[in-house]
Design an enzyme around this catalytic site. Structure first.
Site, PDB file in Angstrom:
ATOM      1  N   GLY A  29       0.804  -1.183  -0.052  1.00 16.99           N
ATOM      2  CA  GLY A  29      -0.040  -0.169   0.132  1.00 16.99           C
ATOM      3  C   GLY A  29       0.823   1.287   0.068  1.00 16.99           C
ATOM      4  O   GLY A  29       2.112   0.955   0.303  1.00 16.99           O
ATOM      5  N   TYR A  30       0.234   2.395  -0.356  1.00 12.56           N
ATOM      6  CA  TYR A  30       1.055   3.736  -0.193  1.00 12.56           C
ATOM      7  C   TYR A  30       0.597   4.547   0.788  1.00 12.56           C
ATOM      8  O   TYR A  30      -0.696   4.832   1.023  1.00 12.56           O
ATOM      9  CB  TYR A  30       0.707   4.330  -1.618  1.00 12.56           C
ATOM     10  CG  TYR A  30       1.309   3.424  -2.885  1.00 12.56           C
ATOM     11  CD1 TYR A  30       2.683   3.672  -3.157  1.00 12.56           C
ATOM     12  CD2 TYR A  30       0.836   2.629  -3.264  1.00 12.56           C
ATOM     13  CE1 TYR A  30       3.353   3.123  -4.020  1.00 12.56           C
ATOM     14  CE2 TYR A  30       1.393   1.479  -4.150  1.00 12.56           C
ATOM     15  CZ  TYR A  30       2.587   2.015  -4.482  1.00 12.56           C
ATOM     16  OH  TYR A  30       3.205   1.092  -5.585  1.00 12.56           O
TER      17      TYR A  30
END
Length: 156
Positions: A29-30
């Site tokens: 994820g970011y």
């Protein structure tokens, strides 16, 4: 400073699977997916990573990259803070000539998307192209993991 040089391709068939010498399950994820910099959290099998990438050069082949290993527990906790959507994929490693291709087979909302990447030492380095490679998409932001986390393949 570490500069990552890579080229990215679509994949036209499943032949890479039989040529693979290693397979990893990846969840990422970011924390930040700004086009000028991304901060990625990744769990690959039982290992965690935090990675910072800079903006790509004009043709999309090179950019700054910094990565540090963290515990899988820390990475799982940081994934809870990430922007939607968490990406899940299976990565196949395939040796072709003197290079190793990483083929990512995406799952979930990105199911059906399969992308191959090769890291190079120079932007003009010659490499052998396997028969399962298709169109080159290097520099096409649509195929960046940070982009498909915002606009999944299912919505294209």
């Amino acid at each position: 400073m570490n500069i990552e040089i890579e080229r990215k391709f679509l994949v036209k068939n499943l032949n890479y699977k039989s040529e693979s010498f290693e397979k990893k399950c990846i969840k990422q994820g970011y924390l930040n997916s700004n086009k000028n910099r991304t901060v990625r959290i990744r769990v690959s099998d039982d290992t965690g990573f935090i990675t910072i990438k800079g903006k790509s050069n004009k043709n999309g082949t090179s950019r700054f990259e910094w990565e540090k290993e963290i515990s899988a527990t820390e990475a799982e906790e940081l994934l809870l803070l990430c922007e939607p959507t968490i990406i899940e994929k299976t990565r196949y490693l395939i040796k072709v000539g003197y290079h190793t291709f990483e083929v990512d087979e995406f799952a979930g909302d990105n199911s059906g998307l399969v992308v191959a990447e090769i890291e190079l030492n120079t932007e003009d380095e010659v490499f052998e192209k396997p028969d399962w490679l298709s169109k080159e998409v290097t520099g096409d932001l649509k195929y960046y993991n940070s982009s498909i986390s915002k606009l999944p393949f299912i919505n294209w």
